[in-house]
Structures are given as structure tokens and as C-alpha cells.
Enzyme design. Structure first.
Site, PDB file in Angstrom:
ATOM      1  CG  HIS A  73      45.665 106.495  48.050  1.00 50.99           C
ATOM      2  ND1 HIS A  73      45.638 105.209  47.576  1.00 50.99           N
ATOM      3  CD2 HIS A  73      44.918 106.497  49.178  1.00 50.99           C
ATOM      4  CE1 HIS A  73      44.922 104.471  48.392  1.00 50.99           C
ATOM      5  NE2 HIS A  73      44.467 105.224  49.370  1.00 50.99           N
ATOM      6  CE1 TYR A 198      44.515  94.612  48.719  1.00 51.51           C
ATOM      7  CE2 TYR A 198      44.895  96.520  47.313  1.00 51.51           C
ATOM      8  CZ  TYR A 198      44.215  95.910  48.355  1.00 51.51           C
ATOM      9  OH  TYR A 198      43.236  96.597  49.033  1.00 51.51           O
ATOM     10  N   PRO A 290      39.280  91.101  54.299  1.00 57.65           N
ATOM     11  CG  PRO A 290      41.265  91.118  55.490  1.00 57.65           C
ATOM     12  CD  PRO A 290      40.064  90.284  55.237  1.00 57.65           C
ATOM     13  CE  LYS A 294      34.808  97.673  47.800  1.00 56.64           C
ATOM     14  NZ  LYS A 294      34.986  99.067  47.393  1.00 56.64           N
ATOM     15  CE1 TYR A 381      41.063  97.832  46.746  1.00 56.36           C
ATOM     16  CE2 TYR A 381      41.116 100.229  46.834  1.00 56.36           C
ATOM     17  CZ  TYR A 381      41.505  99.004  47.329  1.00 56.36           C
ATOM     18  OH  TYR A 381      42.325  98.942  48.429  1.00 56.36           O
TER      19      TYR A 381
END
Ligand code: APR
Ligand code: PHB
Length: 387
Positions: A73, A198, A290, A294, A381
Site C-alpha cells: 500500500h 491515524y 508504536p 518502526k 515513514y
């Protein structure tokens, strides 16, 4: 008494990947794990892979099931004020995608590969202790008097292991931040949203994630003093929906949870990551909250550097071994800083004022308005490059 080149302490993703790469390089090793194999496989952990992690697993011959079952994705959504939604398309912004593939699956793939090559993995090894790490001949003892001599000990035994604490206090420096809340997570056998989401909300952080087309993972920020018994499924879904824009929550399919857990959030780094013949990798050396996904990616990053350092040592060159700690720590601090930034941006802190809330919302609005800010976020990211 047995003899090997590397004793790997811990059979989590860091230890099992290291053993895999060492065997591929023809370097003898033994893995010692405190728990049973079933226990290690039963842990539910994160599941977003940086592309560098995907390529590392593929290059190691561990990519077949990941490529068949993982979900590639390229968009993460960020919501705030219960209304705004920003899509960060990492492929458009920085040319890189991500893979959703649970750590549990990776752990299964690593154990299957270990069994195929006849790797020596000793489960339920009690009382592991490390000796003479600052000499040329370290050894590891366990159980009722078992002893293995070796050239190196790889401490891959997670945050609560014995390896890190074997480094004397005067040599080890610890950097730590404990966040005043936890994440309550559930797994549910329902179709997930198509993208990671998020959310910043006055009621607290929320996250919608996925494992596969019929398995979803959701989290809400919760007081660390709560227990899972405080959170019925109904209460969980109501709270999750209260923190998300309707444009997102209207696509969520609810169902009974099949797992529920509460995890604390912490940032922690131990320096250096090498002392004499002891080399630390993964959660044994560092913990990230979290929020940036990572933890597993850093374990893979450490192990990449460590396997190369050990292999080149046996080829007669110690350059990478001598630089192991500083090379690994450069990526560690990059991810520690990014995870801390995302955590601060998206959570509600107990002493947070309306001023602080507005400042967070303004930062999110700025992110939405600036392609430069989005690129900076996307680049971190999906993972900064390896050296
Ligand atoms: N002796 C032997 N094994 C031990 C000991 C010990 N004294 N202490 C801990 N272990 C084992 C644990 O049982 C565990 O299986 O070490 C292993 C460490 O595995 P993880 O905690 O999974 O850590 P790591 O392999 O570094 O994986 C990185 O990424 O997503 C994150 O935190 C998540 O586990 C994940 C991590
Ligand atoms: C998860 O899928 O469990 C997950 C995803 C993203 C995160 C943390 C956890 O940042």
C-alpha cells in the site's frame, strides 16, 4: 560443552533473522530462547514493513509468503478534529511504498526457514548468562550447567533480556522517555479500512490498521492504569468511532474482538550497541512507541548491519564490526526521533491544555497545506536509506 562462532540470545525476529543470515554466510551459530516456540509465535505485534525491510527479507530468501499474502500500500490517512482527513501517498511523494504483513507471519516464516536448514534453536533455555564478554573467548551458560563457548554473543533478547544489562553501568548510557498513556488494541475478523488511518482527537489518539482482507487491527489511546477488562467490545467500538471522522468510521465493519491487549508507550536507547564481544540488536538495545511502526523495521535494520559486520570479520576485515554501533545507532535515532514526533503530534497528554490541542491541530493543518512537510513525513515513514 559445545563450541560455535556466534551465540544468538533470543529467537524473536532479530535473533532468527540474524541466525538466517549467518547460516547463509556459512557462519556457525546457536540460538537460545527462553520461551517455547508456541509462545514466541503467539505474540501479536505490529505489521507495517518499510520497503528496505521488504527487500532485506526478499534478498534473504524469506519473501515468498510475504509477497503472496502481504498487502502493498502507499497511503496513510491522518484525521483530526473529528472531521479533517489528509492522505499521505508515499509513492507520489517519495517514490516508495509499504507492505502490511504481520510480525507473527514473519516469525512463522523465520522458524520454517530455520527448520528447513536444520538450524540449532534451543527453546526453553532457562537462566541464560553471558561471561567474559570483554575477552577473546566469551561463553554462555544456561539450564542446569550447559555451556557454549563462542567468538561473539548477539544480544537479541528484547527489552527484558539479559544481554544489555551485561554491559557494565559505567560503559552503558541509557536515554529514556515513558509516555503517560498506553494503546488498547484489538484484532477483529472483519474487513479493514483500505488505508492505515491515524487520528488526533480531543478524546485521544486512535489508529485503524490491517492484517489481511478479513483481519483488522484497531487501537485507542487509553490510561495505562486501565485493564482490558475495563474495555468491553462495545465500549471499544464506541470510543473508536467517537475519535474518527464519520467519512472514515462509516466504512468500518465492527465485530467481536479475537484478541485485546494494553501496551505501554516508551522511547529508549542504550549506547553503545557493542561491548567487547557482545553485540546488541533490536528491542534489546532500543524501544520506540508504536506510533511510527518502526520497532520491527529497526530490528531488521540492526541485523542487516550486524550480519555484514560479522561476515566481513571472518573475511579478515573489521571495519564494519568496529563501526557497527555507530552505524546502527544513526538509523535508530532517526526512527526514535520520528516515532517521538508522531507520538507528540497525535496523542492527548494528561496535562494538555486547549492551547496545546490547537497547536497540534495547526501542525496537522500545516502538514495538509505543505507538500514539503508531507515529503519529510513520507520519507521517514517509509524508512530512511541504509548506509
Ligand atoms: N534468554 C533467552 N531468550 C530471551 C531472554 C533470555 N534471558 N529474555 C528474552 N528472551 C527472548 C524473548 O522471549 C523473545 O522471544 O528474546 C526474544 C526477543 O524478541 P522480541 O522481543 O520480539 O525482540 P526483537 O527480536 O528485537 O524484535 C523486535 O519489533 O515490533 C517490534 O517490539 C516488537 O518484538 C518486536 C521488535
Ligand atoms: C499495526 O498494524 O499493528 C500498527 C500499524 C501502524 C502503527 C502501529 C501498529 O503505527
Amino acid at each position: 560443552m559445545t563450541d560455535t562462532r556466534v551465540v544468538v540470545v533470543g529467537a524473536g525476529p532479530a535473533g532468527m533473522l540474524l541466525s538466517h543470515l549467518l547460516d547463509a554466510a556459512g557462519i556457525d551459530n546457536v540460538v537460545l530462547e527462553r520461551q517455547s516456540q508456541a509462545h514466541v509465535l503467539g505474540r501479536i505485534r505490529a505489521g507495517v514493513l518499510e520497503w528496505g525491510t521488504v527487500e532485506t527479507l526478499r534478498a534473504a530468501g524469506l519473501g515468498d509468503r510475504m509477497d503472496a499474502e502481504g498487502h502493498v500500500h502507499d497511503t496513510i490517512n491522518i484525521a483530526w478534529r473529528g472531521e479533517e482527513v489528509l492522505g499521505i501517498n508515499t509513492h507520489d511523494l517519495v517514490g516508495t511504498r509499504m507492505m502490511a504483513y504481520g510480525q507473527t507471519r514473519i516469525q512463522e516464516d523465520l522458524f520454517a526457514a530455520a527448520s528447513d536448514r536444520g538450524a540449532e534453536v534451543i527453546f526453553e533455555a532457562d537462566d541464560v548468562a553471558l561471561h567474559d564478554l570483554d575477552s577473546d573467548g566469551p561463553c554462555v551458560t544456561y539450564g542446569g550447567g550447559e555451556r557454549i563457548t563462542c567468538d561473539f554473543v548477539a544480544g537479541c533478547d528484547g527489552f527484558h533480556g539479559v544481554s544489555r544489562v551485561s554491559i557494565p553501568y559505567g560503559i552503558r548510557t541509557e536515554y529514556e522517555k515513558v509516555y503517560p498513556f498506553g494503546w488498547l488494541g484489538i484484532l477483529s475478523e472483519t474487513p479493514p479500512l483500505s488505508n492505515l488511518l491515524y487520528a488526533n482527537h480531543e478524546r485521544g489518539f486512535a489508529l485503524c490498521s490491517m492484517r489481511n482482507p478479513m483481519l483488522s487491527r484497531y487501537y485507542v489511546q487509553a490510561p495505562i492504569t486501565d485493564t482490558v477488562d475495563d474495555w468491553s467490545d462495545d465500549r471499544f467500538w464506541t470510543e473508536l468511532f467517537a475519535r474518527l471522522p464519520v467519512s472514515q468510521s462509516e466504512h468500518i465493519v465492527t465485530g467481536p474482538s479475537i484478541e485485546k491487549s494494553l501496551a505501554p508507550l516508551r522511547s529508549y536507547v542504550c549506547e553503545p550497541m557493542r561491548w567487547g564481544r557482545l553485540l546488541l540488536a533490536g528491542d534489546a538495545a532500543h524501544i520506540v512507541p508504536p506510533t511510527g511502526a518502526k520497532g520491527l523495521n529497526l530490528a531488521v535494520s540492526d541485523v542487516r548491519y550486524l550480519a555484514r559486520a560479522i561476515a566481513t570479520h571472518y573475511a579478515g576485515d573489521d571495519t564494519y564490526l568496529d563501526r557497527y554501533s555507530s552505524m546502527a545507532l544513526r538509523r535508530v535515532w532517526g526512527s526514535v526521533r520520528f516515532s517521538w514526533w508522531m507520538t507528540n503530534l497525535l496523542h492527548r497528554f494528561p496535562d494538555q491544555t486547549e492551547f496545546d490541542q490547537r497547536a497540534q491541530e495547526q501542525e496537522l493543518a500545516y502538514l495538509a497545506s505543505s507538500v514539503h512537510a508531507q515529503r519529510a513525513m513520507a520519507e521517514q515513514y517509509v524508512g530512511l536509506p541504509y548506509e
